[in-house]
Write a protein that holds these residues in place. Structure first.
Motif: not given
Length: 182
Positions: A14-15, A19, A46-48, A55, A57-58
Motif C-alpha cells: 500500500n505504499w 508511481e 496505495c501511496e506511490t 510523494e 499519486e494515491t
C-alpha cells in the motif's frame, strides 16, 4: 485473446510503489480495453512515490491480495518501488499469487524491483530477466540470469516473464504486455 477481453491483475503493497510503474500499465491497459484489478495488502489507499523519494499519486485498490485468485486473470503485473516490493516479496499472499500464475503457465510482467517478488517465490531459477541493476545479485543468487536491457521476454519453464529495468523503459514494457495479451 484480444487485449480488450483480457483480465489483468496488478499487485502492490500500500505504499512505496514507483508511481509510473503502477499508473502507466494500469491506465494504458484500461485504455486498451483490458479489465484491470489493483490488489493490495490492505484496502487502504496505495501511496506511490517518484524515484523512491518524492510523494506521488494515491490510488484506491480494488481488492485485497488475500482475496484474488490467479485463475480469474490472464496476466500478472508487479510494479517496482523499492519499499513496495521489499514488503510484498515477504507477503505470503503475493508469493502464492505469483507461484499460481507461473504454475498455471500464465505470464508475469515485473518492472524494476518487481522481480524481487519472483526471487522470494522461487520462480527465477532458469529464467533470464532485465530488472533494475540493484537486484542483479539477488537474481543471480536465485539461479536466474541478469541482462541489462530495456525489455527482456523469457518463455523458459513453461511461463512467460516480461521484465524491464526502470520507468524510462515503460513504453517497451507496456507494449510487450499488450502484445502478450493480443
Amino acid at each position: 485473446m484480444a487485449v480488450e477481453n483480457a483480465k489483468v491483475l496488478i499487485i502492490v503493497n500500500n505504499w512505496g510503489i514507483e508511481e509510473t510503474e503502477l499508473t502507466r500499465p494500469l491506465r494504458d491497459l484500461k485504455a486498451a480495453g483490458a479489465a484491470v484489478t489493483l490488489a493490495a495488502a490492505t484496502l487502504d489507499p496505495c501511496e506511490t512515490v517518484s524515484h523512491d523519494r518524492y510523494e506521488g499519486e494515491t490510488l484506491t485498490p480494488d481488492a485485497l491480495l488475500s482475496d484474488v485468485n490467479a485463475g480469474d486473470y490472464d496476466l500478472l503485473v508487479v510494479p517496482g518501488g523499492t519499499c513496495n516490493v521489499d514488503r510484498i516479496r515477504v507477503n505470503e499472499d503475493a508469493i502464492a499469487i505469483a507461484q499460481e500464475f507461473a504454475h498455471e503457465g500464465k505470464p508475469i510482467a515485473a518492472i524494476c524491483h518487481g522481480a524481487w517478488l519472483l526471487v522470494n517465490a522461487g520462480l527465477i531459477a532458469g529464467k533470464t530477466a532485465a530488472p533494475c541493476r540493484y537486484i542483479r545479485a539477488d537474481i543471480e543468487n536465485a539461479g536466474g540470469h541478469y541482462v541489462d536491457e530495456q525489455l527482456h521476454i523469457d518463455d523458459a519453464n513453461g511461463w512467460r516473464l516480461i521484465t524491464s529495468r526502470k520507468p524510462a523503459d515503460l513504453d517497451y514494457f507496456v507494449d510487450a504486455i499488450k502484445k502478450t495479451l493480443a
